[in-house]
Motif scaffolding. Structure first.
Motif, PDB file in Angstrom:
ATOM      1  N   THR A   1     107.189  -1.441  32.574  1.00 24.15           N
ATOM      2  CA  THR A   1     106.210  -0.594  33.245  1.00 24.15           C
ATOM      3  C   THR A   1     106.220  -0.783  34.846  1.00 24.15           C
ATOM      4  O   THR A   1     106.751  -1.968  35.099  1.00 24.15           O
TER       5      THR A   1
ATOM      6  N   VAL B   1     109.080   2.723  28.184  1.00 20.71           N
ATOM      7  CA  VAL B   1     110.462   2.962  27.656  1.00 20.71           C
ATOM      8  C   VAL B   1     110.930   4.125  28.629  1.00 20.71           C
ATOM      9  O   VAL B   1     111.427   5.264  28.228  1.00 20.71           O
ATOM     10  N   GLY B   2     111.043   3.628  29.877  1.00 19.05           N
ATOM     11  CA  GLY B   2     111.686   4.438  30.858  1.00 19.05           C
ATOM     12  C   GLY B   2     113.401   4.149  30.995  1.00 19.05           C
ATOM     13  O   GLY B   2     114.022   4.036  30.005  1.00 19.05           O
TER      14      GLY B   2
ATOM     15  N   GLN C   1     102.578   8.445  27.017  1.00 17.76           N
ATOM     16  CA  GLN C   1     102.599   9.786  26.343  1.00 17.76           C
ATOM     17  C   GLN C   1     103.762  10.075  25.386  1.00 17.76           C
ATOM     18  O   GLN C   1     104.710   9.265  25.405  1.00 17.76           O
TER      19      GLN C   1
ATOM     20  N   ILE D   1     106.593   3.937  41.266  1.00 17.35           N
ATOM     21  CA  ILE D   1     107.245   2.506  40.861  1.00 17.35           C
ATOM     22  C   ILE D   1     107.391   1.631  41.988  1.00 17.35           C
ATOM     23  O   ILE D   1     106.807   0.461  42.174  1.00 17.35           O
TER      24      ILE D   1
ATOM     25  N   ARG E   1     114.952   8.226  36.871  1.00 18.68           N
ATOM     26  CA  ARG E   1     113.592   7.604  36.009  1.00 18.68           C
ATOM     27  C   ARG E   1     113.693   8.202  34.407  1.00 18.68           C
ATOM     28  O   ARG E   1     114.255   9.482  34.248  1.00 18.68           O
ATOM     29  N   GLY E   2     113.077   7.611  33.342  1.00 16.09           N
ATOM     30  CA  GLY E   2     112.860   8.149  32.075  1.00 16.09           C
ATOM     31  C   GLY E   2     114.089   7.736  31.044  1.00 16.09           C
ATOM     32  O   GLY E   2     115.137   7.466  31.731  1.00 16.09           O
TER      33      GLY E   2
ATOM     34  N   VAL F   1     105.275  -2.527  38.271  1.00 13.22           N
ATOM     35  CA  VAL F   1     104.993  -3.913  38.617  1.00 13.22           C
ATOM     36  C   VAL F   1     103.364  -4.218  38.750  1.00 13.22           C
ATOM     37  O   VAL F   1     103.186  -5.192  38.111  1.00 13.22           O
TER      38      VAL F   1
ATOM     39  N   ALA G   1     110.949  -6.678  33.128  1.00 17.37           N
ATOM     40  CA  ALA G   1     111.699  -6.298  34.027  1.00 17.37           C
ATOM     41  C   ALA G   1     111.512  -6.238  35.372  1.00 17.37           C
ATOM     42  O   ALA G   1     112.380  -5.553  36.200  1.00 17.37           O
ATOM     43  N   GLY G   2     110.206  -6.391  35.850  1.00 14.97           N
ATOM     44  CA  GLY G   2     109.934  -6.018  36.977  1.00 14.97           C
ATOM     45  C   GLY G   2     110.495  -6.553  38.259  1.00 14.97           C
ATOM     46  O   GLY G   2     111.121  -7.628  38.093  1.00 14.97           O
ATOM     47  N   SER G   3     110.515  -5.737  39.218  1.00 12.32           N
ATOM     48  CA  SER G   3     111.292  -5.917  40.462  1.00 12.32           C
ATOM     49  C   SER G   3     110.878  -7.135  41.485  1.00 12.32           C
ATOM     50  O   SER G   3     111.438  -7.388  42.534  1.00 12.32           O
TER      51      SER G   3
ATOM     52  N   ILE H   1     114.637   1.546  32.421  1.00 19.01           N
ATOM     53  CA  ILE H   1     115.076   0.132  32.052  1.00 19.01           C
ATOM     54  C   ILE H   1     114.709  -0.137  30.615  1.00 19.01           C
ATOM     55  O   ILE H   1     115.680  -0.708  29.876  1.00 19.01           O
TER      56      ILE H   1
ATOM     57  N   LEU I   1     101.464  -3.089  36.743  1.00 10.68           N
ATOM     58  CA  LEU I   1     100.777  -2.932  35.424  1.00 10.68           C
ATOM     59  C   LEU I   1     101.059  -4.119  34.761  1.00 10.68           C
ATOM     60  O   LEU I   1     100.508  -4.627  33.793  1.00 10.68           O
TER      61      LEU I   1
ATOM     62  N   HIS J   1     114.195 -10.200  36.015  1.00  9.97           N
ATOM     63  CA  HIS J   1     114.505  -9.026  36.749  1.00  9.97           C
ATOM     64  C   HIS J   1     116.260  -8.828  36.676  1.00  9.97           C
ATOM     65  O   HIS J   1     116.998  -9.330  37.410  1.00  9.97           O
TER      66      HIS J   1
HETATM   67  P1  NAP Z   1     110.604   4.485  34.680  1.00 14.52           P
HETATM   68  O1  NAP Z   1     111.902   5.104  34.466  1.00 14.52           O
HETATM   69  O2  NAP Z   1     109.747   5.535  35.611  1.00 14.52           O
HETATM   70  O3  NAP Z   1     110.016   4.014  33.285  1.00 14.52           O
HETATM   71  C1  NAP Z   1     108.656   3.291  33.634  1.00 14.52           C
HETATM   72  C2  NAP Z   1     107.712   3.459  32.262  1.00 14.52           C
HETATM   73  O4  NAP Z   1     106.604   2.931  32.469  1.00 14.52           O
HETATM   74  C3  NAP Z   1     107.863   4.634  31.693  1.00 14.52           C
HETATM   75  O5  NAP Z   1     107.994   4.829  30.291  1.00 14.52           O
HETATM   76  C4  NAP Z   1     106.332   5.012  31.936  1.00 14.52           C
HETATM   77  O6  NAP Z   1     105.728   6.184  31.125  1.00 14.52           O
HETATM   78  C5  NAP Z   1     105.712   3.851  31.889  1.00 14.52           C
HETATM   79  N1  NAP Z   1     104.564   3.741  32.816  1.00 14.52           N
HETATM   80  C6  NAP Z   1     104.346   4.332  34.100  1.00 14.52           C
HETATM   81  N2  NAP Z   1     103.114   4.184  34.599  1.00 14.52           N
HETATM   82  C7  NAP Z   1     102.279   3.839  33.420  1.00 14.52           C
HETATM   83  C8  NAP Z   1     100.955   3.513  33.060  1.00 14.52           C
HETATM   84  N3  NAP Z   1     100.026   3.785  34.161  1.00 14.52           N
HETATM   85  N4  NAP Z   1     100.510   3.158  32.104  1.00 14.52           N
HETATM   86  C9  NAP Z   1     101.676   2.962  30.884  1.00 14.52           C
HETATM   87  N5  NAP Z   1     102.900   3.198  31.177  1.00 14.52           N
HETATM   88  C10 NAP Z   1     103.185   3.427  32.331  1.00 14.52           C
HETATM   89  O7  NAP Z   1     110.964   3.062  35.766  1.00 14.52           O
HETATM   90  P2  NAP Z   1     112.213   2.166  35.651  1.00 14.52           P
HETATM   91  O8  NAP Z   1     113.178   2.290  36.613  1.00 14.52           O
HETATM   92  O9  NAP Z   1     112.516   2.131  34.087  1.00 14.52           O
HETATM   93  O10 NAP Z   1     111.311   0.845  35.996  1.00 14.52           O
HETATM   94  C11 NAP Z   1     110.486   0.145  35.020  1.00 14.52           C
HETATM   95  C12 NAP Z   1     110.617  -1.432  35.603  1.00 14.52           C
HETATM   96  O11 NAP Z   1     111.879  -1.814  35.923  1.00 14.52           O
HETATM   97  C13 NAP Z   1     109.699  -1.478  36.881  1.00 14.52           C
HETATM   98  O12 NAP Z   1     108.871  -2.599  36.841  1.00 14.52           O
HETATM   99  C14 NAP Z   1     110.992  -1.569  37.969  1.00 14.52           C
HETATM  100  O13 NAP Z   1     110.329  -2.376  39.053  1.00 14.52           O
HETATM  101  C15 NAP Z   1     111.858  -2.313  37.219  1.00 14.52           C
HETATM  102  N6  NAP Z   1     113.308  -2.217  37.745  1.00 14.52           N
HETATM  103  C16 NAP Z   1     113.582  -0.942  37.985  1.00 14.52           C
HETATM  104  C17 NAP Z   1     115.108  -0.895  38.185  1.00 14.52           C
HETATM  105  C18 NAP Z   1     115.639   0.668  38.675  1.00 14.52           C
HETATM  106  O14 NAP Z   1     116.557   0.508  39.466  1.00 14.52           O
HETATM  107  N7  NAP Z   1     115.232   1.422  38.119  1.00 14.52           N
HETATM  108  C19 NAP Z   1     115.642  -1.956  38.202  1.00 14.52           C
HETATM  109  C20 NAP Z   1     115.554  -3.171  37.896  1.00 14.52           C
HETATM  110  C21 NAP Z   1     114.073  -3.486  37.627  1.00 14.52           C
HETATM  111  P3  NAP Z   1     105.813   7.707  31.341  1.00 14.52           P
HETATM  112  O15 NAP Z   1     107.034   8.144  30.646  1.00 14.52           O
HETATM  113  O16 NAP Z   1     104.758   8.075  30.589  1.00 14.52           O
HETATM  114  O17 NAP Z   1     105.887   8.078  32.466  1.00 14.52           O
END
Ligand code: NAP
Length: 301
Positions: free
Chosen positions: A92, A32-33, A58, A247, A150-151, A94, A117-119, A35, A96, A142
């Motif tokens: 999470t 739950v970050g 966490q 990421i 993030r977060g 990609v 939602a992985g990239s 995205i 994972l 995607h």
């Molecule tokens: P984010 O804000 O960092 O969120 C990632 C989430 O995954 C957090 O809740 C994190 O938990 C959790 N996580 C990280 N490492 C982990 C682990 N080892 N075990 C369990 N949980 C873990 O990142 P995001 O931008 O939302 O990205 C999430 C996905 O969306 C990725 O696959 C990314 O490729 C894709 N995406 C991102 C974007 C973008 O622009 N940001 C756009 C499209 C797609 P914690 O809170 O504990 O760190």
């Protein structure tokens, strides 16, 4: 005309409420970050789900997501989080996603829909195809929306509004799965484009992964004594370099070959600029800049 209620029609009816508005009884978001939080906020704002469960690593992140209204409850245990869910979205990093889906699979109810939602899409889809129980259905997604933040504190209920979400069906994808996953993203405000996982990765290497690499290369060579001399140009061009490396390393590794191909194309263009400058060829410099401007203008703001 008599309609017999086959199991697939029954599960379709359970997932959708009246008048084609999608209502999911239990939506689970793994990660739950930015995205995942945005999906939760959008789903709740638009009444797409009655219960939105967040799965995290966490408690602090889950508490924050709940406080912001992105989830109705949280758990650190994947098996508990997905138990009884109708729809599960993995958000999470990609590298994972496929492991977590396989770990969740034995705990899923029949008919559960899974997406992510992985990239990147190729590795995730390949690592799952043929490995899931027949009664659960995965389709890769995607959303082309997000930021360098993030977060869940940066989550936005309107993140997907009028943005494109790419779905990557394969020959194994059932029509009903495709329909329902499409309805889900449309319900969050997205437009949909279908691509094969491979075509997705090829295209995104150029439109997303290479720009990220270039921004990181540029930011990485700036010496500290020049920080104060950077203005909007440097900052706009390198904005995405501020993203979380945890990421992006996974994205580069999963789409390594396609990124390397686009890097070759970029190197050719950099060489063209270099030669034009070395030879002081004004018309060539003009034409390279003019061609780039034409493309950038066509993209709009
Ligand atoms: P984010 O804000 O960092 O969120 C990632 C989430 O995954 C957090 O809740 C994190 O938990 C959790 N996580 C990280 N490492 C982990 C682990 N080892 N075990 C369990 N949980 C873990 O990142 P995001 O931008 O939302 O990205 C999430 C996905 O969306 C990725 O696959 C990314 O490729 C894709 N995406 C991102 C974007 C973008 O622009 N940001 C756009 C499209 C797609 P914690 O809170 O504990 O760190």
């Amino acid at each position: 005309m008599a309609i017999s209620l086959t199991p697939s029609i029954i599960s379709w009816c359970l997932l959708f409420s009246v008048a084609e508005v999608m209502t999911i009884q239990k939506l689970t978001i793994v990660g739950v970050g930015l995205i995942g939080g945005s999906i939760g906020l959008a789903a709740r704002r638009r009444d797409l789900a009655d219960q939105v469960v967040g799965v995290g690593r966490q408690t602090s992140t889950l508490d924050k997501a709940q406080e912001l209204g992105a989830i109705t409850e949280g758990t650190l245990e994947l098996d508990k989080g997905v138990f009884g869910a109708n729809f599960v979205v993995f958000c999470t990093p990609v590298h994972l996603i496929s492991k977590q889906i396989l770990q969740a699979a034995p705990h899923l109810a029949k008919g559960t829909l899974l997406t992510d939602a992985g990239s990147t899409k190729g590795s995730i889809v390949r690592e799952l195809e043929g490995k899931l129980p027949k009664e659960v259905h995965f389709l890769g997604s995607h959303p082309l929306a997000g930021s360098e933040k993030r977060g869940p504190e940066h989550a936005d209920a309107d993140l997907f509004q009028d943005r494109l979400t790419i779905l990557t069906p394969t020959e194994q994808t059932q029509e009903s799965t495709l329909q329902q996953v499409q309805e889900f993203w449309k319900g969050l405000g997205s437009h949909i484009k279908l691509m094969s996982p491979e075509a997705h990765d090829q295209a995104l290497a150029l439109t997303s992964h290479l720009p990220h690499l270039l921004a990181s290369a540029l930011a990485g060579i700036l010496p500290e004594d020049l920080y104060e001399l950077t203005a909007t140009g440097f900052r706009d061009t390198t904005r995405v370099a501020a993203s979380d490396p945890s990421i992006w390393t996974g994205i580069f590794q999963q789409n390594r070959e396609a990124v390397l191909q686009t890097l070759q194309i970029l190197n050719q263009r950099l060489n063209e600029f270099q030669q034009a400058l070395e030879n002081n060829e004004k018309p060539r410099i003009d034409s390279l800049l003019a061609q780039a401007k034409k493309v950038r203008d066509a993209l709009g703001s």
